[in-house]
Design a protein around this motif. Structure first.
Motif, mmCIF file in Angstrom:
data_model
loop_
_atom_site.group_PDB
_atom_site.id
_atom_site.type_symbol
_atom_site.label_atom_id
_atom_site.label_comp_id
_atom_site.label_asym_id
_atom_site.label_seq_id
_atom_site.Cartn_x
_atom_site.Cartn_y
_atom_site.Cartn_z
ATOM 1 N N PRO A 19 0.831 -1.209 0.000
ATOM 2 C CA PRO A 19 0.000 0.000 0.000
ATOM 3 C C PRO A 19 0.868 1.262 0.000
ATOM 4 C CG PRO A 19 -0.838 -1.599 1.567
ATOM 5 C CD PRO A 19 0.500 -2.106 1.097
ATOM 6 N N THR A 20 0.421 2.279 -0.725
ATOM 7 C CA THR A 20 1.136 3.554 -0.798
ATOM 8 C C THR A 20 0.134 4.697 -0.691
ATOM 9 O OG1 THR A 20 0.936 3.774 -3.183
ATOM 10 C CG2 THR A 20 2.864 2.607 -2.386
ATOM 11 N N VAL A 21 0.674 5.878 -0.437
ATOM 12 C CA VAL A 21 -0.085 7.113 -0.590
ATOM 13 C C VAL A 21 0.451 7.729 -1.877
ATOM 14 C CG1 VAL A 21 -0.513 9.418 0.331
ATOM 15 C CG2 VAL A 21 -0.449 7.452 1.881
ATOM 16 N N PHE A 22 -0.423 8.015 -2.814
ATOM 17 C CA PHE A 22 -0.042 8.526 -4.138
ATOM 18 C C PHE A 22 -0.823 9.810 -4.369
ATOM 19 C CE2 PHE A 22 -0.927 8.787 -8.720
ATOM 20 C CZ PHE A 22 0.336 8.629 -9.260
ATOM 21 N N LEU A 23 -0.111 10.944 -4.423
ATOM 22 C CA LEU A 23 -0.766 12.248 -4.586
ATOM 23 C C LEU A 23 0.051 13.123 -5.527
ATOM 24 C CD1 LEU A 23 -1.506 12.990 -0.817
ATOM 25 C CD2 LEU A 23 -3.212 12.429 -2.549
ATOM 26 N N GLN A 24 -0.610 14.135 -6.080
ATOM 27 C CA GLN A 24 0.115 15.140 -6.847
ATOM 28 C C GLN A 24 1.020 15.892 -5.870
ATOM 29 O OE1 GLN A 24 -2.975 17.426 -8.741
ATOM 30 N NE2 GLN A 24 -3.049 16.037 -10.488
ATOM 31 N N GLY A 25 2.158 16.378 -6.361
ATOM 32 C CA GLY A 25 3.159 17.013 -5.508
ATOM 33 C C GLY A 25 2.625 18.029 -4.509
ATOM 34 N N PRO A 26 1.891 19.077 -4.970
ATOM 35 C CA PRO A 26 1.389 20.072 -4.017
ATOM 36 C C PRO A 26 0.424 19.464 -2.986
ATOM 37 C CG PRO A 26 1.285 20.931 -6.250
ATOM 38 C CD PRO A 26 1.650 19.482 -6.363
ATOM 39 N N ASP A 27 -0.412 18.519 -3.425
ATOM 40 C CA ASP A 27 -1.343 17.861 -2.504
ATOM 41 C C ASP A 27 -0.591 16.997 -1.499
ATOM 42 O OD1 ASP A 27 -3.426 19.032 -3.926
ATOM 43 O OD2 ASP A 27 -3.753 17.258 -5.171
ATOM 44 N N PHE A 28 0.482 16.358 -1.949
ATOM 45 C CA PHE A 28 1.309 15.535 -1.077
ATOM 46 C C PHE A 28 1.899 16.389 0.043
ATOM 47 C CE2 PHE A 28 5.292 13.515 0.167
ATOM 48 C CZ PHE A 28 4.933 12.185 0.306
ATOM 49 N N CYS A 29 2.453 17.542 -0.325
ATOM 50 C CA CYS A 29 3.067 18.425 0.679
ATOM 51 C C CYS A 29 2.028 18.969 1.654
ATOM 52 C CB CYS A 29 3.833 19.554 -0.014
ATOM 53 S SG CYS A 29 5.357 18.925 -0.789
#
Length: 174
Positions: free
Chosen positions: A71-81
């Motif tokens: 399992p991972t968390v996968f987000l767009q860069g700004p959303d990840f930060c």
């Protein structure tokens, strides 16, 4: 029996003398308190229930009808930060996407009629615009070969029903 009321009266006198009153204290409005931080994302529990999440596919065995996923968390860069409360200067904020790995590998059964879907090297007709996942059919042997060639794990959108993989769709990563 008269001792209890006398003791209670003495306690009230002592509290009053100490500056305490029987009235509730006034609490300043909540607006003055800092807002609690938003919770950080969590990893999907793919081994039970019904889920749809991005995972790293480490192994696919079509004969055994089994997969090993992380399992991972996968987000767009700004959303990840924003989700992980990172400063905007963090290099991951400028990326098209970023992941956080769980470092936990789970073996799951694969449904006999599971959908296996490819992006075919980013071909527009094989991409779901909403999820960035593959939509073109992928033979089981081709998926197994692709996974074994990718040492770091292949990012896929995994759908499970009652802890069984029912859909495995390759994720487009620019």
């Amino acid at each position: 029996m008269n001792r209890l009321p006398a003791a209670l009266a003495a306690a009230v006198l002592l509290l009053g003398a100490a500056g305490c009153s029987p009235e509730p204290a006034r609490v300043p409005p909540a607006a003055s308190a800092p807002a609690p931080a938003a919770p950080t994302p969590t990893f999907a529990e793919v081994h039970r229930g019904d889920t749809e999440s991005v995972v790293k596919l480490h192994r696919f065995d079509p004969r055994a009808r089994a997969v090993v996923v992380e399992p991972t968390v996968f987000l767009q860069g700004p959303d990840f930060c924003a989700a992980f409360h990172l400063p905007g200067t963090d290099p991951r904020c400028d990326r098209a996407w970023a992941t956080e790995d769980s470092r936990v590998k789970v073996t799951l059964p694969v449904s006999a009629d599971a959908e296996l879907l490819s992006i075919r090297d980013g071909s527009p007709e094989c991409l779901d615009d909403r999820t960035g996942a593959g939509t073109c059919r992928w033979p089981a042997s081709a998926l197994a070969g692709r996974v074994s060639a990718d040492e770091g794990g292949l990012l896929v959108r995994l759908t499970t029903k009652d802890g069984t993989a029912t859909r495995i769709a390759e994720v487009y990563v620019p």
